[in-house]
Design a protein around this motif. Sequence first.
Motif, PDB file in Angstrom:
ATOM      1  N   LEU A   1       1.265  88.150  79.271  1.00  0.00           N
ATOM      2  CA  LEU A   1       1.635  89.083  78.211  1.00  0.00           C
ATOM      3  C   LEU A   1       3.044  89.632  78.407  1.00  0.00           C
ATOM      4  O   LEU A   1       3.781  89.842  77.444  1.00  0.00           O
ATOM      5  CB  LEU A   1       0.622  90.222  78.146  1.00  0.00           C
ATOM      6  CG  LEU A   1      -0.777  89.826  77.641  1.00  0.00           C
ATOM      7  CD1 LEU A   1      -1.749  90.980  77.801  1.00  0.00           C
ATOM      8  CD2 LEU A   1      -0.716  89.365  76.190  1.00  0.00           C
ATOM      9  N   ASP A   2       3.424  89.864  79.656  1.00  0.00           N
ATOM     10  CA  ASP A   2       4.793  90.310  79.941  1.00  0.00           C
ATOM     11  C   ASP A   2       5.808  89.268  79.474  1.00  0.00           C
ATOM     12  O   ASP A   2       6.825  89.587  78.850  1.00  0.00           O
ATOM     13  CB  ASP A   2       4.980  90.568  81.436  1.00  0.00           C
ATOM     14  CG  ASP A   2       4.459  91.929  81.863  1.00  0.00           C
ATOM     15  OD1 ASP A   2       4.210  92.764  80.967  1.00  0.00           O
ATOM     16  OD2 ASP A   2       4.305  92.151  83.073  1.00  0.00           O
ATOM     17  N   TYR A   3       5.511  88.023  79.801  1.00  0.00           N
ATOM     18  CA  TYR A   3       6.409  86.943  79.393  1.00  0.00           C
ATOM     19  C   TYR A   3       6.505  86.889  77.877  1.00  0.00           C
ATOM     20  O   TYR A   3       7.588  86.729  77.305  1.00  0.00           O
ATOM     21  CB  TYR A   3       5.922  85.596  79.932  1.00  0.00           C
ATOM     22  CG  TYR A   3       6.650  84.426  79.300  1.00  0.00           C
ATOM     23  CD1 TYR A   3       7.897  84.045  79.762  1.00  0.00           C
ATOM     24  CD2 TYR A   3       6.108  83.754  78.197  1.00  0.00           C
ATOM     25  CE1 TYR A   3       8.597  83.006  79.163  1.00  0.00           C
ATOM     26  CE2 TYR A   3       6.795  82.717  77.590  1.00  0.00           C
ATOM     27  CZ  TYR A   3       8.031  82.346  78.085  1.00  0.00           C
ATOM     28  OH  TYR A   3       8.725  81.332  77.477  1.00  0.00           O
ATOM     29  N   GLU A   4       5.336  87.016  77.194  1.00  0.00           N
ATOM     30  CA  GLU A   4       5.313  86.906  75.745  1.00  0.00           C
ATOM     31  C   GLU A   4       6.138  88.014  75.090  1.00  0.00           C
ATOM     32  O   GLU A   4       6.883  87.766  74.134  1.00  0.00           O
ATOM     33  CB  GLU A   4       3.875  86.979  75.254  1.00  0.00           C
ATOM     34  CG  GLU A   4       3.718  86.653  73.786  1.00  0.00           C
ATOM     35  CD  GLU A   4       2.264  86.454  73.416  1.00  0.00           C
ATOM     36  OE1 GLU A   4       1.971  85.464  72.706  1.00  0.00           O
ATOM     37  OE2 GLU A   4       1.425  87.269  73.831  1.00  0.00           O
TER      38      GLU A   4
ATOM     39  N   LEU B   1       9.487  87.502  72.768  1.00  0.00           N
ATOM     40  CA  LEU B   1       9.636  88.043  71.423  1.00  0.00           C
ATOM     41  C   LEU B   1      10.897  88.884  71.297  1.00  0.00           C
ATOM     42  O   LEU B   1      11.558  88.883  70.265  1.00  0.00           O
ATOM     43  CB  LEU B   1       8.407  88.875  71.052  1.00  0.00           C
ATOM     44  CG  LEU B   1       7.128  88.063  70.788  1.00  0.00           C
ATOM     45  CD1 LEU B   1       5.946  88.997  70.555  1.00  0.00           C
ATOM     46  CD2 LEU B   1       7.316  87.146  69.597  1.00  0.00           C
ATOM     47  N   ARG B   2      11.231  89.602  72.344  1.00  0.00           N
ATOM     48  CA  ARG B   2      12.476  90.377  72.313  1.00  0.00           C
ATOM     49  C   ARG B   2      13.667  89.451  72.110  1.00  0.00           C
ATOM     50  O   ARG B   2      14.594  89.763  71.365  1.00  0.00           O
ATOM     51  CB  ARG B   2      12.651  91.174  73.607  1.00  0.00           C
ATOM     52  CG  ARG B   2      11.703  92.349  73.770  1.00  0.00           C
ATOM     53  CD  ARG B   2      12.155  93.261  74.899  1.00  0.00           C
ATOM     54  NE  ARG B   2      11.200  94.322  75.125  1.00  0.00           N
ATOM     55  CZ  ARG B   2      10.312  94.351  76.091  1.00  0.00           C
ATOM     56  NH1 ARG B   2      10.251  93.356  76.951  1.00  0.00           N
ATOM     57  NH2 ARG B   2       9.471  95.358  76.213  1.00  0.00           N
ATOM     58  N   THR B   3      13.632  88.317  72.814  1.00  0.00           N
ATOM     59  CA  THR B   3      14.727  87.356  72.680  1.00  0.00           C
ATOM     60  C   THR B   3      14.716  86.715  71.297  1.00  0.00           C
ATOM     61  O   THR B   3      15.746  86.609  70.637  1.00  0.00           O
ATOM     62  CB  THR B   3      14.608  86.259  73.753  1.00  0.00           C
ATOM     63  OG1 THR B   3      14.640  86.874  75.051  1.00  0.00           O
ATOM     64  CG2 THR B   3      15.749  85.272  73.648  1.00  0.00           C
TER      65      THR B   3
ATOM     66  N   ASN C   1       4.893  97.211  72.639  1.00  0.00           N
ATOM     67  CA  ASN C   1       5.856  96.554  73.519  1.00  0.00           C
ATOM     68  C   ASN C   1       6.427  95.330  72.816  1.00  0.00           C
ATOM     69  O   ASN C   1       6.403  94.237  73.333  1.00  0.00           O
ATOM     70  CB  ASN C   1       5.177  96.152  74.822  1.00  0.00           C
ATOM     71  CG  ASN C   1       6.193  95.858  75.905  1.00  0.00           C
ATOM     72  OD1 ASN C   1       7.365  96.193  75.754  1.00  0.00           O
ATOM     73  ND2 ASN C   1       5.753  95.236  76.967  1.00  0.00           N
ATOM     74  N   VAL C   2       6.877  95.521  71.585  1.00  0.00           N
ATOM     75  CA  VAL C   2       7.406  94.435  70.785  1.00  0.00           C
ATOM     76  C   VAL C   2       8.658  94.887  70.070  1.00  0.00           C
ATOM     77  O   VAL C   2       9.002  96.061  70.070  1.00  0.00           O
ATOM     78  CB  VAL C   2       6.357  93.947  69.761  1.00  0.00           C
ATOM     79  CG1 VAL C   2       5.199  93.255  70.452  1.00  0.00           C
ATOM     80  CG2 VAL C   2       5.849  95.121  68.943  1.00  0.00           C
TER      81      VAL C   2
END
Length: 398
Positions: free
Chosen positions: A67-70, A74-76, A16-17
């Motif tokens: 973890l969702d926020y992280e 990272l996507r941003t 999920n990265v």
Amino acid sequence: CVYMGNILACGTYKNNVSHLAKERMICMSAHKDKKRGTWMTYTRYKNWKGEKLIHQKRGFKTKHEALDYEAEFLRTAEKDMNMTFEQFVTLYVQDMKHSIRPHTWKTKMNMINRFLIPAFGKKSISKITSLDIIQWQNELATVRDSEGKGYAPTYMRSIQNQLHAIFAHAETYYLLQSNPCRKVKKIGSSTNKEMLFWTEDEYFMFRNAISEDPIYYYAFEILYWCGIREGELLALTMEDFDLDKKTLRINKSYQRLDMEDVITDPKTIRSNRIIALPDFLCEEMEDYFVSLGNSNKKARIFPASKGKLHHLMDRYSKVAGVKRIRIHDLRHSCVAMLINQGVSSYVIANRLGHENIHITERYAHLFPSMQIEMAKKLDEVQSQKSNVIYGGKTDEAV
């Protein structure tokens, strides 16, 4: 630790990265904040310059939220187009805000926050389709206020233009595969169907009415005879006038933003201009400056707001018995007057600070009588040439 792009992940957080950072080592962790009893994230990453940075965020109720926020962060940070539309707007703001005039930016963000984020904010920007946009258009077109009125066609077009600009930015600079707006027909209209203006007689009726309010009499004189924008008018100082040379310099604009007076650059580069003043207007402004006394020559000579001008337009239009037009329509009135006087489109464009001479195409319909006069002049030319060729004989004689 996670090697971006591999299957390896911390805990259950797999893949999920961002796929754009396959060669970057990024350390991720989410742990309990013992002092607060909440969860926090601690992320090491590289920015677009290749600099190693650390990002921390506290206050999450659960590890999953952290973890969702992280992952979204990272996507941003990695410019991953799986980010949400709302997250991309944050990047868009960072990229574009500095290059747009404050008042224009405020209007833009109002449209984005009011119409676009509620509709598309939670969706992945890469998964928004042309069909999604068509459905949004249909909903926007059916909105009605308490009086049963919908949004003006020009306003709807402006909203759609904001959406298109965001996707175009993502496509051009962030590798979004395609702009879904490109396949969709735009709603609304780019121009108003009706362009209002005052004839010279109507303006003179208004001028006679507002003459009882000396300060704003001069303000409206400048607006009508010079065709400047209201922001340009409200930014004027004594220093902008050279009454010996009979010129007016336009190099700034006034805005009222967040309860503060703000002086900005004019709307466009061509808006920086020198306007020639007629003798009567120089005399009027000289009288006005005398009435101001020893005022600061760098201070605004019309210390009012746009709202004040609109109020005066309402009031004195009724007193004069003329139709109510917008302040901006005085620019239309100035152009109409100049066209009627036979001034060239090039000169008009320079005087008003327009980007090109095509402005006359928008105003030509204001004076249909000019077409009739032109036809008469063509008759005169034909008649004169015929007399020369045929020695004054009539067609029947020839």
